[in-house]
Design a protein around this motif. Structure first.
Motif, PDB file in Angstrom:
ATOM      1  N   VAL A 150     -49.706   0.943 -44.816  1.00  0.00           N
ATOM      2  CA  VAL A 150     -49.794  -0.523 -44.871  1.00  0.00           C
ATOM      3  C   VAL A 150     -49.028  -1.043 -46.080  1.00  0.00           C
ATOM      4  CG1 VAL A 150     -51.381  -2.456 -45.212  1.00  0.00           C
ATOM      5  CG2 VAL A 150     -51.963  -0.628 -43.607  1.00  0.00           C
ATOM      6  N   SER A 151     -49.215  -0.375 -47.190  1.00  0.00           N
ATOM      7  CA  SER A 151     -48.544  -0.814 -48.411  1.00  0.00           C
ATOM      8  C   SER A 151     -47.021  -0.772 -48.250  1.00  0.00           C
ATOM      9  CB  SER A 151     -48.976   0.120 -49.548  1.00  0.00           C
ATOM     10  OG  SER A 151     -49.026  -0.573 -50.738  1.00  0.00           O
ATOM     11  N   ASP A 152     -46.532   0.333 -47.696  1.00  0.00           N
ATOM     12  CA  ASP A 152     -45.083   0.472 -47.490  1.00  0.00           C
ATOM     13  C   ASP A 152     -44.563  -0.580 -46.517  1.00  0.00           C
ATOM     14  OD1 ASP A 152     -45.111   2.576 -49.186  1.00  0.00           O
ATOM     15  OD2 ASP A 152     -44.871   4.139 -47.652  1.00  0.00           O
ATOM     16  N   ALA A 153     -45.334  -0.791 -45.458  1.00  0.00           N
ATOM     17  CA  ALA A 153     -44.905  -1.769 -44.448  1.00  0.00           C
ATOM     18  C   ALA A 153     -44.834  -3.163 -45.060  1.00  0.00           C
ATOM     19  CB  ALA A 153     -45.877  -1.757 -43.273  1.00  0.00           C
ATOM     20  N   MET A 154     -45.839  -3.510 -45.836  1.00  0.00           N
ATOM     21  CA  MET A 154     -45.840  -4.843 -46.435  1.00  0.00           C
ATOM     22  C   MET A 154     -44.720  -4.990 -47.458  1.00  0.00           C
ATOM     23  SD  MET A 154     -48.033  -6.552 -44.857  1.00  0.00           S
ATOM     24  CE  MET A 154     -47.779  -8.011 -45.873  1.00  0.00           C
ATOM     25  N   LEU A 155     -44.481  -3.914 -48.194  1.00  0.00           N
ATOM     26  CA  LEU A 155     -43.397  -3.975 -49.185  1.00  0.00           C
ATOM     27  C   LEU A 155     -42.062  -4.242 -48.493  1.00  0.00           C
ATOM     28  CD1 LEU A 155     -42.798  -3.723 -52.184  1.00  0.00           C
ATOM     29  CD2 LEU A 155     -42.439  -1.275 -51.853  1.00  0.00           C
ATOM     30  N   SER A 156     -41.847  -3.560 -47.381  1.00  0.00           N
ATOM     31  CA  SER A 156     -40.603  -3.776 -46.632  1.00  0.00           C
ATOM     32  C   SER A 156     -40.499  -5.218 -46.153  1.00  0.00           C
ATOM     33  CB  SER A 156     -40.533  -2.837 -45.422  1.00  0.00           C
ATOM     34  OG  SER A 156     -40.495  -1.512 -45.849  1.00  0.00           O
ATOM     35  N   LEU A 157     -41.608  -5.732 -45.647  1.00  0.00           N
ATOM     36  CA  LEU A 157     -41.586  -7.107 -45.136  1.00  0.00           C
ATOM     37  C   LEU A 157     -41.356  -8.116 -46.257  1.00  0.00           C
ATOM     38  CD1 LEU A 157     -44.463  -7.183 -42.487  1.00  0.00           C
ATOM     39  CD2 LEU A 157     -42.001  -7.255 -42.095  1.00  0.00           C
ATOM     40  N   LEU A 158     -42.004  -7.882 -47.385  1.00  0.00           N
ATOM     41  CA  LEU A 158     -41.850  -8.822 -48.496  1.00  0.00           C
ATOM     42  C   LEU A 158     -40.420  -8.800 -49.028  1.00  0.00           C
ATOM     43  CD1 LEU A 158     -45.208  -8.187 -50.399  1.00  0.00           C
ATOM     44  CD2 LEU A 158     -44.611 -10.137 -48.964  1.00  0.00           C
ATOM     45  N   LYS A 159     -39.855  -7.597 -49.086  1.00  0.00           N
ATOM     46  CA  LYS A 159     -38.476  -7.485 -49.570  1.00  0.00           C
ATOM     47  C   LYS A 159     -37.511  -8.195 -48.631  1.00  0.00           C
ATOM     48  CE  LYS A 159     -38.481  -3.205 -52.267  1.00  0.00           C
ATOM     49  NZ  LYS A 159     -38.138  -1.770 -52.216  1.00  0.00           N
ATOM     50  N   SER A 160     -37.775  -8.088 -47.354  1.00  0.00           N
ATOM     51  CA  SER A 160     -36.847  -8.674 -46.389  1.00  0.00           C
ATOM     52  C   SER A 160     -36.991 -10.190 -46.305  1.00  0.00           C
ATOM     53  CB  SER A 160     -37.100  -8.075 -45.000  1.00  0.00           C
ATOM     54  OG  SER A 160     -38.312  -8.574 -44.463  1.00  0.00           O
ATOM     55  N   GLY A 161     -38.121 -10.703 -46.714  1.00  0.00           N
ATOM     56  CA  GLY A 161     -38.341 -12.143 -46.622  1.00  0.00           C
ATOM     57  C   GLY A 161     -38.683 -12.609 -45.222  1.00  0.00           C
ATOM     58  N   GLU A 162     -38.807 -11.675 -44.291  1.00  0.00           N
ATOM     59  CA  GLU A 162     -39.037 -12.059 -42.892  1.00  0.00           C
ATOM     60  C   GLU A 162     -40.420 -12.657 -42.670  1.00  0.00           C
ATOM     61  OE1 GLU A 162     -37.350  -9.212 -39.728  1.00  0.00           O
ATOM     62  OE2 GLU A 162     -37.679  -7.966 -41.500  1.00  0.00           O
ATOM     63  N   LEU A 163     -41.390 -12.179 -43.427  1.00  0.00           N
ATOM     64  CA  LEU A 163     -42.762 -12.571 -43.157  1.00  0.00           C
ATOM     65  C   LEU A 163     -42.957 -14.079 -43.328  1.00  0.00           C
ATOM     66  CD1 LEU A 163     -45.554 -11.606 -42.367  1.00  0.00           C
ATOM     67  CD2 LEU A 163     -46.031 -11.125 -44.760  1.00  0.00           C
ATOM     68  N   ALA A 164     -42.363 -14.615 -44.372  1.00  0.00           N
ATOM     69  CA  ALA A 164     -42.550 -16.030 -44.650  1.00  0.00           C
ATOM     70  C   ALA A 164     -41.987 -16.901 -43.536  1.00  0.00           C
ATOM     71  CB  ALA A 164     -41.891 -16.375 -45.981  1.00  0.00           C
ATOM     72  N   GLU A 165     -40.965 -16.392 -42.827  1.00  0.00           N
ATOM     73  CA  GLU A 165     -40.315 -17.209 -41.805  1.00  0.00           C
ATOM     74  C   GLU A 165     -40.781 -16.861 -40.382  1.00  0.00           C
ATOM     75  OE1 GLU A 165     -36.100 -16.828 -42.231  1.00  0.00           O
ATOM     76  OE2 GLU A 165     -36.214 -16.865 -44.419  1.00  0.00           O
ATOM     77  N   ALA A 166     -41.648 -15.855 -40.272  1.00  0.00           N
ATOM     78  CA  ALA A 166     -41.982 -15.348 -38.935  1.00  0.00           C
ATOM     79  C   ALA A 166     -42.786 -16.355 -38.120  1.00  0.00           C
ATOM     80  CB  ALA A 166     -42.768 -14.050 -39.059  1.00  0.00           C
ATOM     81  N   GLU A 167     -42.430 -16.447 -36.839  1.00  0.00           N
ATOM     82  CA  GLU A 167     -43.211 -17.303 -35.950  1.00  0.00           C
ATOM     83  C   GLU A 167     -44.535 -16.631 -35.594  1.00  0.00           C
ATOM     84  OE1 GLU A 167     -41.098 -18.458 -32.484  1.00  0.00           O
ATOM     85  OE2 GLU A 167     -39.413 -19.299 -33.615  1.00  0.00           O
ATOM     86  N   ARG A 168     -44.479 -15.305 -35.481  1.00  0.00           N
ATOM     87  CA  ARG A 168     -45.703 -14.553 -35.172  1.00  0.00           C
ATOM     88  C   ARG A 168     -45.915 -13.517 -36.266  1.00  0.00           C
ATOM     89  NH1 ARG A 168     -43.036 -14.633 -30.158  1.00  0.00           N
ATOM     90  NH2 ARG A 168     -44.040 -15.973 -28.619  1.00  0.00           N
ATOM     91  N   PRO A 169     -46.447 -13.951 -37.381  1.00  0.00           N
ATOM     92  CA  PRO A 169     -46.561 -13.039 -38.528  1.00  0.00           C
ATOM     93  C   PRO A 169     -47.452 -11.832 -38.248  1.00  0.00           C
ATOM     94  CG  PRO A 169     -47.722 -15.107 -38.937  1.00  0.00           C
ATOM     95  CD  PRO A 169     -46.930 -15.301 -37.700  1.00  0.00           C
ATOM     96  N   ALA A 170     -48.506 -12.026 -37.469  1.00  0.00           N
ATOM     97  CA  ALA A 170     -49.396 -10.890 -37.190  1.00  0.00           C
ATOM     98  C   ALA A 170     -48.638  -9.800 -36.452  1.00  0.00           C
ATOM     99  CB  ALA A 170     -50.594 -11.348 -36.368  1.00  0.00           C
ATOM    100  N   ALA A 171     -47.874 -10.211 -35.439  1.00  0.00           N
ATOM    101  CA  ALA A 171     -47.097  -9.224 -34.682  1.00  0.00           C
ATOM    102  C   ALA A 171     -46.107  -8.512 -35.593  1.00  0.00           C
ATOM    103  CB  ALA A 171     -46.369  -9.916 -33.532  1.00  0.00           C
ATOM    104  N   LEU A 172     -45.478  -9.266 -36.465  1.00  0.00           N
ATOM    105  CA  LEU A 172     -44.497  -8.666 -37.371  1.00  0.00           C
ATOM    106  C   LEU A 172     -45.152  -7.605 -38.260  1.00  0.00           C
ATOM    107  CD1 LEU A 172     -41.511  -8.906 -38.196  1.00  0.00           C
ATOM    108  CD2 LEU A 172     -42.238 -10.511 -39.973  1.00  0.00           C
ATOM    109  N   MET A 173     -46.332  -7.918 -38.759  1.00  0.00           N
ATOM    110  CA  MET A 173     -47.012  -6.967 -39.643  1.00  0.00           C
ATOM    111  C   MET A 173     -47.458  -5.720 -38.864  1.00  0.00           C
ATOM    112  SD  MET A 173     -49.138  -9.305 -42.394  1.00  0.00           S
ATOM    113  CE  MET A 173     -49.859 -10.500 -41.279  1.00  0.00           C
ATOM    114  N   TYR A 174     -47.984  -5.915 -37.677  1.00  0.00           N
ATOM    115  CA  TYR A 174     -48.386  -4.759 -36.870  1.00  0.00           C
ATOM    116  C   TYR A 174     -47.177  -3.880 -36.555  1.00  0.00           C
ATOM    117  CZ  TYR A 174     -53.272  -5.945 -35.974  1.00  0.00           C
ATOM    118  OH  TYR A 174     -54.621  -6.175 -36.110  1.00  0.00           O
ATOM    119  N   ARG A 175     -46.059  -4.510 -36.214  1.00  0.00           N
ATOM    120  CA  ARG A 175     -44.867  -3.715 -35.891  1.00  0.00           C
ATOM    121  C   ARG A 175     -44.371  -2.951 -37.107  1.00  0.00           C
ATOM    122  NH1 ARG A 175     -41.357  -8.131 -32.446  1.00  0.00           N
ATOM    123  NH2 ARG A 175     -43.108  -8.807 -31.157  1.00  0.00           N
TER     124      ARG A 175
END
Lengths: 400, 154
Positions: free
Chosen positions: B35-60
């Motif tokens: 989970v930590s690695d996945a979140m780090l990747s998402l935070l670095k990419s900046g995708e999470l803040a712009e995601a329409e479906r953030p839950a799906a993005l995090m699960y993926r």
């Protein structure tokens, strides 16, 4: 309706959730990190161009490296129909369309990475589902998975990922993938076999222990089957001379010795030797040779193409154990395991008929068990890492 | 205070379920790291803040990290073996063979099983969350159930 399977699954999920750890804190991210690039019309157009380019290159690689009979001269584009996968012995693993790497992020990056990371695989070709369909003349059905995109133009709004049917996948894997993987695995096994081997007599090396020392109690595994090494040079020279330099194995394949044989040791009068052979089709194999006294009495080869390498369209990195049995009911049987994973510390077998159990430290990534000959031998072989964790386990039933 | 809709807010909302999801995929000892690695990747990419479906993005992202972790099957098997044994011991009423069968599923299959049988999502919703086709979800579930039926009928 809740059936037994559903109930069991719900209970299992609940139990898994119960053992879940606390969620970690949100990790800190270094400042000033740029957001990822997003798909824009310009990027899509550029990607489409790259896809087209890669498809062409991938096709050329497939054809160019398929250096066997019946392989037509290379061309680009859809000329793949001229490529005959059944005669290809290529270093190339055929996979996918670059667009899918973006469009199916769950499956493909890891898959491509795994393929590219396999030892001995120097090229990863990229080929579209359409081309594969033409290549194998088998149907391709929609669905996300290992093989991708038809048009070449990535469309982020619609799912363009495709998946081969199981039959197509099996055919692809057999024809294109296993060839590369088998060679890589044999090369790796030979490297482990010979890396620390020492000269014994002219033309024969001696395998040395491989894998980590066991740090667990091996007592429950039964009796240790130690491999002795004779220092009788005259005998060893005679033994070496009995090793065939050419052998007819398989369906008319003529095989030639492709490296220095390596002596594993002996149990009683049964001696075990492992050596690389190459077939006249160019297929590299690892072969185990059983000698009784100084006389070669049996030999088996494995090109290591088998094994469950793909699960649900994703490469899983599994390496199966190659086991070859030779012998008949009147002679002791040699059960030799080759190409053991490098983290294997102990190999153990349990014979089903009588329940005898033996274990052994591998030498040169191999193990040799000598058991009384029978018309059929069934056993379970289990390999352990240094902590006693099971690396692999499987049942085998073998007949001479 | 955590701003609702911010990356931190999104994570705070889903983190318990994410770590459970990761546990189903890789076992408890590696779940937090995944989970930590996945979140780090998402935070670095900046995708999470712009995601329409953030839950799906995090699960993926969690599933993708779990997939990476599964590259070494030998380590995976040893880990799962320990995991399976521990679960069996902690719940003696549980069918140990079912646990063993579940941990032997591929990460994708397990993800579908988890979302279906723990989060009670319909196949369509599982597909949307994981970014895969509904047919694939049904196929994964059918295979998983078939495998488990064999175990239960033995």
């Amino acid at each position: 309706m809740t059936d037994q399977t559903t109930t069991a699954l719900r209970r299992t999920m609940a139990t898994i959730v119960d053992v879940a750890p606390d969620a970690p804190e949100l990790p800190a991210v270094p400042a000033a990190v740029s957001p990822a690039r997003r798909w824009t019309p310009t990027l899509i157009a550029a990607a489409a161009f790259m896809v087209a380019l890669i498809l062409g290159v991938g096709t050329v690689m497939l054809i160019g490296l398929g250096d066997g009979e019946g392989v037509a001269p290379g061309s680009s584009g859809t000329g793949v129909t001229e490529f005959d996968p059944l005669t290809a012995e290529t270093d190339v693993v055929a996979v996918f369309d670059a667009a899918a790497i973006e469009l199916d992020p769950l499956l493909l990056p890891a898959t491509v990475e795994q393929v590219a990371g396999l030892q001995g695989v120097s090229d990863v070709a990229v080929v579209s589902a359409d081309d594969l369909g033409a290549l194998l003349d088998l149907p391709v059905v929609p669905g996300p998975g290992i093989v991708v995109s038809t048009s070449g133009e990535p469309d982020v709004a619609e799912e363009v990922a495709m998946q081969l049917t199981d039959g197509t996948m099996d055919a692809l894997v057999q024809v294109l993938f296993f060839a590369a993987v088998g060679e890589a695995r044999v090369e790796r096994a030979i490297d482990v076999l010979t890396r620390n081997a020492v000269p014994l007599v002219d033309g024969l090396l001696l395998a040395t222990p491989s894998g980590p020392e066991p740090q667990f109690d091996t007592g429950p595994l039964g009796q240790e089957m130690l491999l002795d090494v004779t220092d009788d040079e005259e005998f060893l020279t005679e033994l070496t001379a009995s090793i065939p330099s050419r052998a007819l194995l398989g369906e008319g394949f003529q095989n030639e010795l492709a490296g220095t044989p390596v002596y594993l040791g002996h149990v009683g009068e049964v001696h075990g030797i492992v050596a690389p052979f190459r077939s006249d089709k160019g297929v590299l194999m690892i072969c185990d040779i059983r000698s009784i006294g100084a006389r070669t009495t049996g030999m088996g080869c494995n090109d290591l193409r088998d094994g469950g390498w793909v699960e649900d369209g994703v490469l899983n990195g599994r390496i199966s154990i190659g086991a070859t049995y030779s012998g008949d009911s009147s002679e002791p049987a040699a059960i030799t395991f080759t190409a053991l994973p490098e983290d294997v510390s102990v190999v153990a077998i349990e014979l089903e008929n009588g329940g005898d159990r033996y274990w052994q430290r591998p030498v040169g990534g191999s193990a040799l068990f000598v058991v009384p000959g029978r018309s059929n031998i069934s056993f379970t072989v289990t390999t352990f890492d240094s902590t006693g964790g099971i690396v692999t386990t499987e049942k085998r039933s073998l007949s001479p | 205070m955590i701003e609702v809709g911010s990356e931190a807010g999104l994570y705070a909302r889903y983190r318990t379920e994410l770590v459970r999801f990761a546990t189903a995929l890789v076992g408890p000892s590696d779940a937090a790291d995944v989970v930590s690695d996945a979140m780090l990747s998402l935070l670095k990419s900046g995708e999470l803040a712009e995601a329409e479906r953030p839950a799906a993005l995090m699960y993926r992202a969690v599933l993708a990290k779990a997939n990476s972790m599964h590259r070494s099957v030998f380590r995976r098997r040893a880990r799962e073996q320990r995991f399976a044994q521990r679960v069996t011991i902690e719940d003696p009423e549980l069918h140990p063979e079912v646990v063993t069968a579940v941990v032997a599923l591929s990460p994708q299959q397990r993800a579908c099983v988890y979302l279906t049988y723990w989060e009670d999502l319909a196949s369509k919703d599982v597909a949307e969350r994981l970014g895969i086709g509904e047919g694939t979800v049904k196929r994964y579930l059918a295979r998983a159930r078939a495998r488990l039926r064999e175990v239960l009928n033995d």
